[in-house]
Design a protein around this motif. Structure first.
Motif, PDB file in Angstrom:
ATOM      1  N   LYS A 336      85.425  72.904  77.129  1.00 45.86           N
ATOM      2  CA  LYS A 336      86.409  72.458  76.144  1.00 45.86           C
ATOM      3  C   LYS A 336      85.739  71.683  75.016  1.00 45.86           C
ATOM      4  O   LYS A 336      86.073  71.867  73.845  1.00 45.86           O
ATOM      5  CB  LYS A 336      87.475  71.585  76.822  1.00 45.86           C
ATOM      6  CG  LYS A 336      88.483  72.359  77.657  1.00 45.86           C
ATOM      7  CD  LYS A 336      89.529  71.413  78.232  1.00 45.86           C
ATOM      8  CE  LYS A 336      90.592  72.187  79.000  1.00 45.86           C
ATOM      9  NZ  LYS A 336      91.608  71.264  79.594  1.00 45.86           N
ATOM     10  N   ARG A 337      84.797  70.808  75.389  1.00 44.16           N
ATOM     11  CA  ARG A 337      84.095  70.039  74.362  1.00 44.16           C
ATOM     12  C   ARG A 337      83.289  70.951  73.446  1.00 44.16           C
ATOM     13  O   ARG A 337      83.247  70.748  72.228  1.00 44.16           O
ATOM     14  CB  ARG A 337      83.174  69.008  75.023  1.00 44.16           C
ATOM     15  CG  ARG A 337      83.885  67.790  75.564  1.00 44.16           C
ATOM     16  CD  ARG A 337      82.896  66.653  75.814  1.00 44.16           C
ATOM     17  NE  ARG A 337      81.903  67.035  76.811  1.00 44.16           N
ATOM     18  CZ  ARG A 337      82.027  66.813  78.120  1.00 44.16           C
ATOM     19  NH1 ARG A 337      83.112  66.210  78.579  1.00 44.16           N
ATOM     20  NH2 ARG A 337      81.078  67.173  78.957  1.00 44.16           N
ATOM     21  N   GLN A 338      82.674  71.962  74.032  1.00 44.67           N
ATOM     22  CA  GLN A 338      81.874  72.883  73.231  1.00 44.67           C
ATOM     23  C   GLN A 338      82.738  73.660  72.246  1.00 44.67           C
ATOM     24  O   GLN A 338      82.379  73.816  71.074  1.00 44.67           O
ATOM     25  CB  GLN A 338      81.114  73.846  74.143  1.00 44.67           C
ATOM     26  CG  GLN A 338      80.006  73.189  74.943  1.00 44.67           C
ATOM     27  CD  GLN A 338      79.403  74.116  75.976  1.00 44.67           C
ATOM     28  OE1 GLN A 338      79.988  75.147  76.336  1.00 44.67           O
ATOM     29  NE2 GLN A 338      78.215  73.765  76.477  1.00 44.67           N
ATOM     30  N   VAL A 339      83.912  74.138  72.732  1.00 42.43           N
ATOM     31  CA  VAL A 339      84.823  74.882  71.857  1.00 42.43           C
ATOM     32  C   VAL A 339      85.345  73.971  70.750  1.00 42.43           C
ATOM     33  O   VAL A 339      85.370  74.347  69.569  1.00 42.43           O
ATOM     34  CB  VAL A 339      85.981  75.481  72.678  1.00 42.43           C
ATOM     35  CG1 VAL A 339      87.046  76.061  71.750  1.00 42.43           C
ATOM     36  CG2 VAL A 339      85.462  76.558  73.623  1.00 42.43           C
ATOM     37  N   SER A 340      85.773  72.733  71.133  1.00 37.49           N
ATOM     38  CA  SER A 340      86.293  71.798  70.136  1.00 37.49           C
ATOM     39  C   SER A 340      85.229  71.456  69.103  1.00 37.49           C
ATOM     40  O   SER A 340      85.515  71.359  67.902  1.00 37.49           O
ATOM     41  CB  SER A 340      86.785  70.513  70.818  1.00 37.49           C
ATOM     42  OG  SER A 340      87.849  70.792  71.693  1.00 37.49           O
ATOM     43  N   ALA A 341      83.989  71.259  69.572  1.00 36.88           N
ATOM     44  CA  ALA A 341      82.914  70.921  68.651  1.00 36.88           C
ATOM     45  C   ALA A 341      82.637  72.062  67.678  1.00 36.88           C
ATOM     46  O   ALA A 341      82.392  71.830  66.491  1.00 36.88           O
ATOM     47  CB  ALA A 341      81.645  70.582  69.445  1.00 36.88           C
ATOM     48  N   LYS A 342      82.703  73.296  68.181  1.00 41.77           N
ATOM     49  CA  LYS A 342      82.467  74.444  67.293  1.00 41.77           C
ATOM     50  C   LYS A 342      83.550  74.541  66.229  1.00 41.77           C
ATOM     51  O   LYS A 342      83.263  74.786  65.059  1.00 41.77           O
ATOM     52  CB  LYS A 342      82.410  75.728  68.120  1.00 41.77           C
ATOM     53  CG  LYS A 342      81.127  75.905  68.911  1.00 41.77           C
ATOM     54  CD  LYS A 342      81.121  77.230  69.672  1.00 41.77           C
ATOM     55  CE  LYS A 342      79.811  77.417  70.435  1.00 41.77           C
ATOM     56  NZ  LYS A 342      79.785  78.684  71.199  1.00 41.77           N
ATOM     57  N   VAL A 343      84.803  74.337  66.648  1.00 39.07           N
ATOM     58  CA  VAL A 343      85.916  74.385  65.694  1.00 39.07           C
ATOM     59  C   VAL A 343      85.770  73.273  64.666  1.00 39.07           C
ATOM     60  O   VAL A 343      85.919  73.484  63.455  1.00 39.07           O
ATOM     61  CB  VAL A 343      87.263  74.270  66.430  1.00 39.07           C
ATOM     62  CG1 VAL A 343      88.413  74.104  65.436  1.00 39.07           C
ATOM     63  CG2 VAL A 343      87.493  75.493  67.307  1.00 39.07           C
ATOM     64  N   ARG A 344      85.459  72.066  65.147  1.00 37.40           N
ATOM     65  CA  ARG A 344      85.298  70.932  64.236  1.00 37.40           C
ATOM     66  C   ARG A 344      84.146  71.171  63.262  1.00 37.40           C
ATOM     67  O   ARG A 344      84.270  70.931  62.054  1.00 37.40           O
ATOM     68  CB  ARG A 344      85.027  69.670  65.049  1.00 37.40           C
ATOM     69  CG  ARG A 344      84.898  68.397  64.212  1.00 37.40           C
ATOM     70  CD  ARG A 344      84.128  67.341  64.957  1.00 37.40           C
ATOM     71  NE  ARG A 344      82.724  67.721  65.091  1.00 37.40           N
ATOM     72  CZ  ARG A 344      81.862  67.133  65.926  1.00 37.40           C
ATOM     73  NH1 ARG A 344      82.269  66.179  66.727  1.00 37.40           N
ATOM     74  NH2 ARG A 344      80.606  67.538  65.973  1.00 37.40           N
ATOM     75  N   ASP A 345      83.027  71.635  63.787  1.00 36.70           N
ATOM     76  CA  ASP A 345      81.865  71.872  62.925  1.00 36.70           C
ATOM     77  C   ASP A 345      82.171  72.925  61.869  1.00 36.70           C
ATOM     78  O   ASP A 345      81.751  72.797  60.708  1.00 36.70           O
ATOM     79  CB  ASP A 345      80.672  72.316  63.767  1.00 36.70           C
ATOM     80  CG  ASP A 345      80.125  71.178  64.626  1.00 36.70           C
ATOM     81  OD1 ASP A 345      80.506  70.018  64.370  1.00 36.70           O
ATOM     82  OD2 ASP A 345      79.342  71.454  65.555  1.00 36.70           O
ATOM     83  N   HIS A 346      82.923  73.957  62.269  1.00 44.62           N
ATOM     84  CA  HIS A 346      83.278  75.007  61.308  1.00 44.62           C
ATOM     85  C   HIS A 346      84.162  74.439  60.201  1.00 44.62           C
ATOM     86  O   HIS A 346      83.935  74.694  59.008  1.00 44.62           O
ATOM     87  CB  HIS A 346      83.993  76.144  62.037  1.00 44.62           C
ATOM     88  CG  HIS A 346      84.466  77.233  61.121  1.00 44.62           C
ATOM     89  ND1 HIS A 346      83.597  78.081  60.459  1.00 44.62           N
ATOM     90  CD2 HIS A 346      85.723  77.602  60.737  1.00 44.62           C
ATOM     91  CE1 HIS A 346      84.289  78.930  59.715  1.00 44.62           C
ATOM     92  NE2 HIS A 346      85.586  78.660  59.872  1.00 44.62           N
ATOM     93  N   GLN A 347      85.159  73.644  60.598  1.00 41.44           N
ATOM     94  CA  GLN A 347      86.052  73.042  59.609  1.00 41.44           C
ATOM     95  C   GLN A 347      85.293  72.074  58.701  1.00 41.44           C
ATOM     96  O   GLN A 347      85.519  72.042  57.481  1.00 41.44           O
ATOM     97  CB  GLN A 347      87.191  72.299  60.327  1.00 41.44           C
ATOM     98  CG  GLN A 347      88.145  73.215  61.089  1.00 41.44           C
ATOM     99  CD  GLN A 347      89.118  72.426  61.944  1.00 41.44           C
ATOM    100  OE1 GLN A 347      88.908  71.249  62.232  1.00 41.44           O
ATOM    101  NE2 GLN A 347      90.196  73.083  62.363  1.00 41.44           N
ATOM    102  N   TYR A 348      84.391  71.302  59.302  1.00 44.08           N
ATOM    103  CA  TYR A 348      83.632  70.319  58.519  1.00 44.08           C
ATOM    104  C   TYR A 348      82.705  71.024  57.531  1.00 44.08           C
ATOM    105  O   TYR A 348      82.593  70.620  56.370  1.00 44.08           O
ATOM    106  CB  TYR A 348      82.849  69.423  59.475  1.00 44.08           C
ATOM    107  CG  TYR A 348      82.244  68.199  58.835  1.00 44.08           C
ATOM    108  CD1 TYR A 348      82.881  67.524  57.796  1.00 44.08           C
ATOM    109  CD2 TYR A 348      81.033  67.685  59.280  1.00 44.08           C
ATOM    110  CE1 TYR A 348      82.334  66.392  57.217  1.00 44.08           C
ATOM    111  CE2 TYR A 348      80.467  66.542  58.711  1.00 44.08           C
ATOM    112  CZ  TYR A 348      81.131  65.917  57.676  1.00 44.08           C
ATOM    113  OH  TYR A 348      80.581  64.797  57.107  1.00 44.08           O
TER     114      TYR A 348
END
Length: 740
Positions: A336-348
């Motif tokens: 879950k952390r990995q998926v959330s981090a990928k989404v956040r990094d993409h948005q950022y």
């Protein structure tokens, strides 16, 4: 006769003895003797290097700890005995803290209704291992809960939960001699518990006065099977001492079951040893279980039940199932952390590709707690001088509801949060933004800080691991490299920031914006602040604001507030900015709170309003003293643990020599400072004047304006309002002046 005998015993394990004796020599205390029961030639030679101040009792190699303690005690002439193992340490000034606490208890008649004196003084401690230094214990809350008086173990059964070390308890010499045979064991935890169980009365010192050095297990001889079984024998010998004391019996039983379960789970015992350990532990758990005892809820309760049942195979299966369950949950959380981090990094990353908004400013303070401190003062002045710049605050979810109406804000971790950080022209904080924040070339990062440094900061904490607590210094350097400007209140701060945070930022020697109010507030503002706090006209309000101790597990009270309020009289109100362990209908503070003589202002904001309302400040090492000095009102430093704080935290100057008024080292001294009028006498005023010249150097009421004009409006340095000389400044009226 010496008041205190420090008995150092044991071999010179890993060469620690010289450091310990050197610490005692560098802080000598009248009425204290040091006796070294030196086991082996190395310990003897080391101890003799510190003679004649140190009494050396040479003992043959292989002498056990119990025999060494007895040999040292036989040469002691003090009324109190502090046993210190040669591998351990004593913080600077520890004997003084102990002696003063004992004297305080004896002076106030610390005896019960039966006239029995206290036998044991419990101390707080830190732990040093081969990996960490001076880590705080969890004992502070138990020590603090006891209060200032001596009591029986029945009244404070939770004191058994304090780490079972002989070094964190000081024994009355007559008590030791009366029970020496019962305490004669090489099992230190057993001796430590037995001392409490035999004591008629115990007292507490909730300050660090011992450093327990834990040696790396791999450097010690391997444990034999009987060594593991000795844990069961320990509790089997102790529990009979608690049989007729229900509260004590219950706590000791809980400790036994906890230790047995943890040892079984964590020790890598061969199967035959593990089975025998489990069998005997099960018998002990059943035999000594208090009547009506309730098992803890959840998995811990299941473990206790299986232990009492003696179900070895079931317990092992339960352990295996738990390990599988934890591994599966960990895998899910990681994914879950990995998926959330990928989404956040993409948005950022997408947000970072957008143009920077020249009219967007992000503010944060104290790790996203809300609108406060220097950032708040800068934001307020920005609204006045540059209203076209939109202000957005970073505030955590818990504090968002407390924001002033109409405050635009973002919650950390949300999509808008990252988009705002990515596109803002101005980034303002009194701590640091997350490591993941990208500093764009056309963005401006303003670091406002949140105090003048007495204690060591930044890279200077590397020499003080108790303060650093695992701080990632490489990440810290990466964060400070993002700063463009650093606000300073005085040249001392400027120099210390440049040393502790070495980077290419520009220092703004403009004063602290949050301190502007100390020169702009009117008599009406002072009266309004006191009215909001409920301070009656004519009363003297004393603000007590201690700082955090890195070497303590949590906040512990350092003053007996009820006694202090009683001595200062009905005309004095104590504003207490700290969380005290006083509560319930029986608390001695209850009536004082109801009468308005003690007001808890721990969560009151802004703190500047408290300062305006107070006639005087009592603090220890908090940076509030530097801000309050702007008001030119009396300041008293209560430094009961200065040596310990200076050693564990590290400081930039000697506050005892360069203080802002008067200094008290004990509660009695503090009380006398106020009763005698010394808190506002000529010598206090002279010290305060020197302190103000040094540390209020740039604070004149226009700091926020200078910051806004330079950073946000781009005005040149020469166009900014000059800093007024200190003799030309007029602080806000005192409460007395405000009511005249």
């Amino acid at each position: 006769m010496p008041h205190l005998s420090v008995i150092v015993y044991g071999p010179n394990a890993q060469g620690r003895l010289n450091e310990l004796l050197g610490s005692l020599e560098s802080h000598p205390l009248a009425g204290t003797e040091v006796i070294v029961a030196a086991v082996g030639d190395w310990a003897r030679e080391t101890a003799e290097g510190h003679a004649p101040e140190t009494v050396v009792v040479p003992l043959p190699e292989g002498t056990g700890d119990a025999a060494a303690r007895a040999a040292g005690a036989a040469h002691a002439s003090g009324r109190w005995l502090h046993f210190v193992h040669a591998k351990d340490g004593l913080p600077a000034g520890a004997p003084r803290l102990i002696a003063e606490r004992i004297a305080e208890l004896e002076d106030t008649g610390a005896t019960g209704t039966d006239g029995a004196a206290f036998d044991v003084l419990l101390l707080d401690h830190v732990t040093t291992t081969w990996r960490t230094s001076a880590a705080p214990s969890r004992d502070g809350r138990f020590l603090a809960a006891v209060g200032r008086d001596a009591l029986t173990l029945n009244q404070g059964a939770n004191l058994l939960r304090i780490a079972p070390l002989l070094g964190n308890r000081v024994l009355r010499a007559d008590f030791w001699r009366a029970h020496e045979q019962l305490l004669d064991t090489d099992d230190e935890p057993r001796a430590a518990h037995a001392a409490l169980l035999h004591a008629d009365r115990v007292a507490c010192l909730n300050q660090v006065a011992y450093d327990n050095r834990v040696l790396r297990p791999e450097s010690l001889p391997p444990l034999a099977p009987e060594d593991r079984l000795a844990l069961i024998d320990r509790y089997e010998s102790l529990l009979p001492l608690a049989r007729d004391r229900r509260a004590v019996h219950t706590v000791l039983y809980d400790l036994m079951v906890r230790d047995l379960v943890r040892t079984f789970a964590r020790e890598d015992m061969p199967d035959p040893v593990a089975r025998e350990f489990f069998r005997r532990a099960s018998l002990a758990a059943v035999r000594w279980r208090p009547e009506g005892h309730q098992r803890p809820p959840g998995l811990e309760g299941v473990r206790h039940s299986l232990l009492e049942e003696g179900a070895y195979s079931k317990y092992r299966a339960f352990q295996a199932a738990n390990r599988t369950r934890r591994a599966a949950r960990k895998a899910v959380r990681t994914r879950k952390r990995q998926v959330s981090a990928k989404v956040r990094d993409h948005q950022y990353r997408r947000a970072l590709s957008r143009p920077v908004d020249p009219n967007l400013a992000v503010f944060a303070a104290y790790w996203e707690r809300g609108v406060s401190c220097n950032p708040a003062a800068v934001a307020a002045k920005l609204a006045e001088l540059a209203p076209h710049i939109h202000r957005v605050w970073v505030v955590n979810k818990e504090n968002a509801a407390l924001l002033p109406p109409g405050t635009d804000h973002v919650v950390p971790g949300t999509r808008r949060y990252w988009e705002t950080l990515a596109t803002a022209r101005y980034l303002v904080n009194n701590v640091n933004f997350p490591n993941a924040m990208v500093k764009r070339p056309d963005a401006i990062h303003l670091q406002t800080h949140h105090g003048t440094p007495l204690k060591r900061m930044g890279l200077d904490q590397m020499e003080h691991p108790a303060a650093a607590k695992g701080l990632d210094f490489a990440a810290l350097l990466a964060r400070i490299d993002k700063w463009d400007y650093s606000v300073s209140a005085n040249s001392h701060s400027t120099r210390m920031w440049e040393r502790a945070y070495p980077a290419r930022y520009t220092s703004l020697d403009y004063g602290y914006p949050r301190n502007d109010v100390y020169y702009t507030a009117t008599a009406a503002d002072v009266r309004a602040a006191r009215e909001r706090l409920g301070i009656a006209p004519g009363r003297t309000a004393v603000l007590y604001a201690p700082t955090h101790r890195d070497y303590e597990a949590g906040f512990t009270p350092r003053l007996d507030l009820a006694a202090l309020a009683d001595r200062l009289g009905e005309n004095t109100v104590l504003l207490v900015r700290a969380h005290y362990f006083y509560g319930g209908a029986a608390s001695p503070l209850t009536g004082l709170r109801r009468s308005g003589r003690i007001i808890d202002v721990s969560t009151y904001d802004p703190v500047e309003e408290l300062c305006l309302a107070a006639d005087a400040l009592v603090t220890d090492y908090s940076s509030i003293m530097f801000d309050y000095a702007n008001l030119d009102r009396p300041i008293v430093v209560y430094a009961d643990d200065w040596e310990t704080y200076r050693t564990t935290r590290g400081v930039y100057f000697d506050l005892m020599a360069e203080h802002p008024g008067q200094v008290a080292r004990t509660q009695e001294e503090l009380t006398e400072v106020f009763l005698s009028g010394a808190w506002r006498d000529e010598s206090a005023a002279k010290a305060r004047a020197a302190f103000r010249r040094r540390f209020c150097e740039y604070d004149d009421g226009r700091a926020a304006e200078r910051v806004v004009r330079r950073v946000f409006l781009g005005e040149p340095e020469e166009a900014l309002p000059p800093v007024l000389p200190i003799e030309e400044r007029t602080p806000a009226p005192t409460p007395e002046e405000a009511t005249a």
